[in-house]
Design a protein around this motif. Structure first.
Motif, PDB file in Angstrom:
ATOM      1  N   ASP A  14       0.821  -1.207   0.000  1.00  0.00           N
ATOM      2  CA  ASP A  14       0.000   0.000   0.000  1.00  0.00           C
ATOM      3  C   ASP A  14       0.856   1.258   0.000  1.00  0.00           C
ATOM      4  O   ASP A  14       0.543   2.233  -0.680  1.00  0.00           O
ATOM      5  N   SER A  49     -13.729  -0.310   1.773  1.00  0.00           N
ATOM      6  CA  SER A  49     -13.329  -0.513   0.381  1.00  0.00           C
ATOM      7  C   SER A  49     -13.931   0.552  -0.528  1.00  0.00           C
ATOM      8  O   SER A  49     -13.258   1.057  -1.440  1.00  0.00           O
ATOM      9  N   ALA A  52     -12.043   3.804   0.093  1.00  0.00           N
ATOM     10  CA  ALA A  52     -10.722   3.733  -0.519  1.00  0.00           C
ATOM     11  C   ALA A  52     -10.794   3.964  -2.021  1.00  0.00           C
ATOM     12  O   ALA A  52      -9.974   4.692  -2.594  1.00  0.00           O
ATOM     13  N   LEU A  59      -6.129   0.696   0.943  1.00  0.00           N
ATOM     14  CA  LEU A  59      -7.026   0.226   1.992  1.00  0.00           C
ATOM     15  C   LEU A  59      -6.411   0.434   3.375  1.00  0.00           C
ATOM     16  O   LEU A  59      -7.111   0.795   4.334  1.00  0.00           O
ATOM     17  N   THR A  62      -6.672   4.103   4.210  1.00  0.00           N
ATOM     18  CA  THR A  62      -8.084   4.416   4.478  1.00  0.00           C
ATOM     19  C   THR A  62      -8.483   3.943   5.863  1.00  0.00           C
ATOM     20  O   THR A  62      -9.168   4.666   6.613  1.00  0.00           O
ATOM     21  N   HIS A  63      -8.064   2.729   6.235  1.00  0.00           N
ATOM     22  CA  HIS A  63      -8.402   2.194   7.557  1.00  0.00           C
ATOM     23  C   HIS A  63      -7.823   3.075   8.652  1.00  0.00           C
ATOM     24  O   HIS A  63      -8.509   3.398   9.641  1.00  0.00           O
TER      25      HIS A  63
END
Length: 286
Positions: A14, A49, A52, A59, A62-63
């Motif tokens: 990521d 999801s 994101a 992801l 984003t989390h």
């Protein structure tokens, strides 16, 4: 001896994705704003999801960001594990935006129009090439279309949008009409000459009606709401079904509501011009 922590392969992937060539590098603030902007268009709860994908973030990022904004109070988490904007965001917006202050002034008059007519009424502003709804009081509370607070539609397909375009500068009108205009039904006006004709009539009469522009069985009517200087930046409108066109004299009711809202705006105490000049200077606007 200290044991090495296992490498989180997905996190590494990521991070590489977020810094890859061709993927614009964004500051931490820009990533948070992208996350919040993911909720702008539909107003519905989103999974991680979906956030994101809409925010163009990994992801993992984003989390992490969603958890931070959730702890701050900017997001809520529903029973299905989906995220939505919290009331705190609305409270911040209500306290700081001119549009929502206008909404507060207009709301009693919109409620009165809604009660008198029994149909959907709304308050709108122009946002670029779209009309954006500051408020919408609907006849059916389960309605999920764009005619909701924060919803948007192209200017040429709603009466409020076309009123706002009619009272914009000629340059704004020409630039908008030079773009390809979407046709929703066979009644949608897309030719510049017919749209100019409709806008000319709106400026003369102070009211505008559109039939079947978005849906063949529905129409809308709108009137401009000028500010204290006579500039039109807000419009009030009503949406009706052809099978139930609302009460007799609907144009007069909409026009009267627009005038009452305009009067309420003009009665607000104006800032001293020196204060305005100072505030603009502090903001770097000259």
């Amino acid at each position: 001896m200290n044991q090495k922590q296992p490498v989180d392969i997905q996190s590494v992937r990521d991070r590489l994705r977020d810094t890859a060539p061709g993927h614009p590098k964004r500051t931490a603030a820009a990533r948070v704003l992208s996350l919040l902007d993911a909720f702008a268009h539909r107003g519905e709860p989103l999974t991680l999801s979906e956030i994101a994908r809409r925010a163009d973030l990994s992801l993992t990022t984003t989390h992490r960001l969603a958890h931070e904004v959730l702890e701050w109070g900017g997001l809520d988490l529903d029973d299905e594990g989906r995220y939505c904007l919290s009331r705190k965001i609305l409270e911040l917006a209500s306290a700081s935006t001119e549009e929502l202050r206008i909404r507060e002034l207009a709301l009693p008059h919109l409620v009165d129009l809604h009660r008198r007519t029994g149909i959907t009424v709304n308050l709108s502003v122009r946002e670029g090439d779209d009309v954006m709804y500051l408020e919408a009081l609907r006849a059916h509370p389960n309605y999920t279309g764009q005619n909701r607070m924060g919803g948007r539609l192209p200017l040429h397909v709603t009466a409020t949008g076309l009123v706002l375009l009619a009272f914009s500068s000629r340059q704004v009108q020409d630039e908008y009409l030079a773009t390809p205009l979407k046709r929703y039904t066979r009644f949608t006006k897309t030719r510049p000459d017919e749209l100019h004709e409709t806008m000319d009539a709106a400026r003369r009469e102070g009211i505008l009606r559109l039939d079947g522009a978005v849906a063949a069985g529905a129409g809308s009517i709108a009137a401009p709401v000028p500010d204290s200087l006579g500039q039109v930046d807000v419009a009030v409108g009503a949406i009706y079904a052809h099978r139930n066109p609302g009460p007799h004299g609907l144009p007069d009711l909409v026009l009267a509501t627009a005038r009452r809202i305009a009067r309420a705006r003009s009665e607000r105490p104006a800032l001293d011009p020196r204060t305005i000049a100072f505030n603009r200077s502090q903001a770097g606007l000259g």
